[in-house]
Design a protein around this motif. Structure first.
Motif: not given
Length: 386
Positions: A199-211, A165-172
């Motif tokens: 799955p990566a697209a779903q995580l991008l939409e959900k997590l919305r990291p800065l990078y 639920e908390e926003l993260i800064d960077i996702f790899l």
């Protein structure tokens, strides 16, 4: 403060670290963290190469063993995820994340950590529709099938990340998120079928990291994803570039992620059968309070690095590695003790199980989202080298 990012390492640690030193000297800057997003190839010795999915003629010791043995020390803290060319036996030991060598931290199969004030998450492997809904049934020594399926993304790991639920800064990730090319100059790329991981697209939409950093396709690509909710923007980059970071100190456990890991460990699927992740109810408030109390007593710093296999010795005329299987890594034992969880990574997979059809999985996963790009790239590389 600067963060350097590297695409596919392919075991060339000396070259990458020498390049970092060169950049520091020529630009008069200090790089404080290196992020690598796949094909790291943390090969400790000759035996590890049996778990590396590359053609035999391309199996080289490279230079990771120097850093594992202590002969060399990484000059900059390094955090990495796994791709589709890894010493999978070693990375399975560190499923929950841990030090692969001094100053080199493996982000696990799906893990979130804090590096000072920066929150960094990652997902291991590449997407394959046929194995996505299965459990982690692979165990070393791998056969011709499991040496490939062991690095395929699993729904269980994605499900855990989707609970953040908390926003993260960077996702790899090693795979690019599906449709990421819609947000950049896609004309520069050669399109072959469907490009990217659902799955990566779903995580991008959900997590919305800065990078978001990815690799796998061995080309440079940038994109800017503007999310509707909150006006947050994700900067996507494939391959090499330096980006500004924030002040940070050391790798630390991330409280929310520990709570999710503790809560969902009861449905960790370790056979062909997928875990019943969708029916698990998360009472995160109580779980986070429990984790917070444990961290206050123990602290948030991960356990120190341990060697669990002998490193390569160039002076030996024959291999000095006669061990088999995956030993219990003391780092992971300590991590599970922190969360009061049992050690299950060496549980035997039921060989009588047969892979179920992914038609049973409730999500609509298109059949064309397979790793044909990986197969084609491997064949093309062999043809060019022969």
């Amino acid at each position: 403060m600067k963060i350097a990012v590297e695409g596919c390492m392919h075991g060339d640690f000396d070259k990458v670290y020498d390049t970092i030193k060169y950049i520091e000297n020529t630009r008069n800057i200090k790089i404080d963290l290196l992020l690598c997003y796949g094909d790291f190839q943390a090969v400790r010795n000759e035996k590890d190469m049996d778990s590396l999915n590359v053609a035999p003629k391309y199996r080289e010791m490279k230079s990771f063993w120097k850093y594992y043995s202590g002969q060399e020390v990484a000059p900059v803290p390094t955090i990495f995820i796994g791709g589709n060319h890894e010493a999978s036996n070693y990375l399975w030991e560190l499923y929950y994340g841990g030090w692969a060598a001094p100053n080199i931290y493996f982000l696990g199969y799906a893990v979130v950590v804090k590096f000072g004030n920066i929150c960094i998450g990652g997902l291991f492997g590449i997407y394959n529709v046929h194995n996505y809904c299965l459990g982690h049934h692979e165990r070393p020594p791998y056969n011709d099938n499991t040496i490939r399926s062991v690095y395929h993304v699993r729904v269980y790991d994605v499900h855990k990340l989707m609970h953040l639920e908390e926003l993260i800064d960077i996702f790899l990730s090693h795979d690019w998120p599906l449709s990421i090319t819609d947000y950049g100059n896609w004309q520069q790329l050669i399109q072959q079928g469907t490009l990217g991981s659902k799955p990566a697209a779903q995580l991008l939409e959900k997590l919305r990291p800065l990078y978001w950093f990815a690799a796998h396709l061995h080309c440079k690509f940038t994109a800017l994803v503007e999310h509707e909710e909150g006006g947050r923007v994700t900067k996507f980059l494939a391959l090499d570039k330096c980006l500004p970071g924030r002040k940070f100190l050391q790798v630390q456990y991330y409280e929310e992620w520990l709570a999710i890991t503790r809560k969902l460990n009861c449905v960790f699927p370790l056979t062909f059968r997928r875990g019943d992740v969708g029916r698990t109810k998360l009472d995160m408030q109580d779980c986070r309070q429990w984790v917070k109390s444990r961290m206050e007593d123990r602290g948030a710093k991960p356990c120190e690095f341990f060697q669990t296999a002998p490193p390569h010795k160039p002076s030996d005329s024959v291999s000095n590695t006669t061990f088999s299987g995956s030993p219990r890594n003391p780092q992971i034992v300590s991590f599970l003790e922190l969360l009061d969880l049992p050690y299950v990574l060496d549980n035997a997979s039921d060989s009588r199980d047969t892979p179920p059809s992914c038609d049973d999985y409730s999500e609509d996963i298109p059949n064309e989202d397979e790793d044909h790009l990986e197969d084609d790239a491997e064949r093309n590389n062999e043809n060019r080298s022969s």
